[in-house]
Scaffold this motif. Structure first.
Motif, short mmCIF file in Angstrom:
data_model
loop_
_atom_site.label_atom_id
_atom_site.label_comp_id
_atom_site.label_asym_id
_atom_site.label_seq_id
_atom_site.Cartn_x
_atom_site.Cartn_y
_atom_site.Cartn_z
N GLU A 92 0.66 -0.98 0.10
CA GLU A 92 -0.03 -0.18 -0.24
C GLU A 92 0.83 1.05 0.10
OE1 GLU A 92 -2.84 0.45 3.12
OE2 GLU A 92 -3.50 -2.12 2.65
N ARG A 93 2.38 0.85 0.56
CA ARG A 93 3.40 1.96 0.49
C ARG A 93 3.70 1.94 -1.07
NH1 ARG A 93 4.20 4.17 5.74
NH2 ARG A 93 5.77 5.19 4.35
N ASP A 94 4.41 4.35 -1.22
CA ASP A 94 4.60 3.62 -2.82
C ASP A 94 6.43 3.45 -2.64
OD1 ASP A 94 2.67 3.84 -4.42
OD2 ASP A 94 2.17 6.00 -4.19
N ASP A 95 6.80 4.28 -0.99
CA ASP A 95 8.29 4.70 -1.02
C ASP A 95 9.09 2.60 -0.68
OD1 ASP A 95 6.83 3.44 1.49
OD2 ASP A 95 8.06 5.30 2.57
N VAL A 96 8.43 1.56 -0.38
CA VAL A 96 9.13 0.53 -0.28
C VAL A 96 9.69 -0.45 -1.68
CG1 VAL A 96 8.41 -1.79 0.67
CG2 VAL A 96 7.75 0.20 2.46
N ALA A 97 10.71 -0.61 -1.47
CA ALA A 97 11.52 -1.14 -2.66
C ALA A 97 11.85 -2.88 -2.10
CB ALA A 97 12.81 -0.23 -2.66
N VAL A 98 12.01 -2.78 -0.92
CA VAL A 98 12.57 -4.86 -0.75
C VAL A 98 11.39 -5.54 0.68
CG1 VAL A 98 14.06 -6.19 0.20
CG2 VAL A 98 14.80 -4.43 -1.52
N ILE A 99 11.01 -6.38 0.74
CA ILE A 99 10.55 -6.69 1.33
C ILE A 99 11.49 -8.17 1.87
CG2 ILE A 99 8.32 -8.30 2.39
CD1 ILE A 99 6.34 -6.30 0.29
N TRP A 100 12.48 -8.00 3.48
CA TRP A 100 12.56 -9.43 3.65
C TRP A 100 12.41 -10.05 4.46
CZ3 TRP A 100 18.75 -8.18 2.76
CH2 TRP A 100 19.44 -9.04 3.01
N THR A 101 11.75 -10.99 4.84
CA THR A 101 11.69 -12.26 5.49
C THR A 101 12.81 -12.53 6.25
OG1 THR A 101 10.96 -13.75 4.78
CG2 THR A 101 9.44 -12.52 4.96
N GLN A 102 13.04 -12.63 7.76
CA GLN A 102 14.40 -13.60 8.50
C GLN A 102 14.11 -14.72 8.20
OE1 GLN A 102 16.07 -10.17 9.17
NE2 GLN A 102 17.06 -12.02 10.46
N GLN A 103 15.15 -15.32 8.67
CA GLN A 103 15.55 -16.50 9.14
C GLN A 103 14.79 -17.43 9.67
OE1 GLN A 103 19.62 -17.48 9.84
NE2 GLN A 103 18.92 -19.51 9.94
N GLY A 104 13.78 -18.44 8.37
CA GLY A 104 12.82 -19.08 9.00
C GLY A 104 11.49 -18.93 9.09
N ILE A 105 11.25 -18.06 8.56
CA ILE A 105 10.02 -16.72 7.75
C ILE A 105 10.06 -16.99 6.31
CG2 ILE A 105 8.41 -14.79 7.97
CD1 ILE A 105 10.53 -13.96 10.61
N ARG A 106 8.93 -17.40 5.57
CA ARG A 106 8.51 -16.96 4.14
C ARG A 106 7.09 -17.73 4.02
NH1 ARG A 106 12.62 -19.71 1.44
NH2 ARG A 106 11.22 -19.99 -0.77
N ASP A 107 6.60 -16.92 2.33
CA ASP A 107 5.32 -16.72 2.28
C ASP A 107 5.64 -16.65 0.99
OD1 ASP A 107 2.52 -16.16 1.46
OD2 ASP A 107 1.96 -15.66 2.97
N ASP A 108 5.85 -18.04 -0.12
CA ASP A 108 6.34 -17.11 -1.64
C ASP A 108 4.78 -16.76 -1.86
OD1 ASP A 108 8.03 -19.09 -1.02
OD2 ASP A 108 7.49 -20.85 -1.48
N GLU A 109 3.03 -16.53 -1.62
CA GLU A 109 2.62 -16.51 -2.81
C GLU A 109 2.40 -14.56 -2.11
OE1 GLU A 109 -1.69 -17.47 -1.79
OE2 GLU A 109 -1.40 -19.74 -2.07
N ALA A 110 3.40 -14.87 -0.78
CA ALA A 110 2.46 -12.90 -0.83
C ALA A 110 4.01 -12.49 -1.23
CB ALA A 110 3.32 -13.14 0.87
N ALA A 111 5.11 -13.23 -1.70
CA ALA A 111 6.41 -13.07 -2.38
C ALA A 111 5.93 -12.76 -3.34
CB ALA A 111 7.54 -13.87 -2.41
N ALA A 112 5.34 -13.27 -4.57
CA ALA A 112 4.68 -13.43 -5.66
C ALA A 112 4.30 -12.22 -5.81
CB ALA A 112 4.16 -14.44 -5.99
N ARG A 113 3.17 -12.26 -5.35
CA ARG A 113 2.72 -10.82 -5.19
C ARG A 113 3.38 -8.89 -4.79
NH1 ARG A 113 -0.82 -12.96 -0.80
NH2 ARG A 113 0.02 -11.29 0.39
#
Length: 136
Positions: A92-113
Motif C-alpha cells: 500500500e506504500r509507494d516507497d517500499v522497495a524491498v520486503i525481507w523476511t528473516q531466517q525461518g520466515i517465508r510466504d511464497d504467495e505473498a512474495a509473488a504478489r
C-alpha cells in the motif's frame, strides 16, 4: 523469483531506512538483536510493534501505515502465517522497495504478489548475517 544472488543482496544492503515489523524490546531475542545490530551499523531502523512505545530510544509505530517517514526495506520478524498481511500493508506504500523476511520466515504467495508489484523480495535470510558476510 526472490532475490538470492550475492550481488543483489549486497545492493539491497545499500538501502538506508528499514522498518522492522515485529521489532522486540527484549534483548537476546533475534527481533531485538538484529535490528540493534543494523542500527549500530548506520541504518535508520524504524521499529514497528503495536505492544511497545519505545525501542532503542526510538518511537515505535503500531503498523506500517502509521510510519510517516519513507521506508526502503520492510524487514519482517513475524510468523510466516502473518507475512501476507504485512506484505499487503507494505504494498500500500509507494516507497517500499524491498520486503525481507528473516531466517525461518517465508510466504511464497505473498512474495509473488510483491514481485508482481515490482518489489524485491528476500526470504528466509538473516539481515545481520548477510550484512556481516557482504558488508562488515
Amino acid at each position: 523469483m526472490p532475490v538470492e544472488s550475492t550481488a543483489e543482496i549486497a545492493e539491497i544492503l545499500e538501502y538506508e531506512t528499514i522498518a522492522v515489523v515485529g521489532c522486540s524490546s527484549t534483548p537476546g531475542k533475534a527481533a531485538h538483536d538484529v535490528p540493534k545490530y543494523l542500527l549500530d551499523h548506520g541504518y535508520d531502523v524504524i521499529p514497528v510493534n503495536p505492544y511497545a512505545d519505545e525501542i532503542f530510544g526510538r518511537e515505535v509505530y503500531d503498523s506500517l501505515a502509521d510510519v510517516e517517514a519513507a521506508i526502503d526495506v520492510v524487514c519482517i520478524f513475524r510468523p510466516s502465517e502473518e507475512v501476507s498481511g504485512i506484505v499487503d500493508a507494505a504494498l500500500e506504500r509507494d516507497d517500499v522497495a524491498v520486503i525481507w523476511t528473516q531466517q525461518g520466515i517465508r510466504d511464497d504467495e505473498a512474495a509473488a504478489r510483491a514481485e508482481s508489484e515490482d518489489r524485491d523480495v528476500v526470504q528466509d535470510r538473516c539481515m545481520k548475517v548477510q550484512h556481516r558476510r557482504l558488508v562488515a
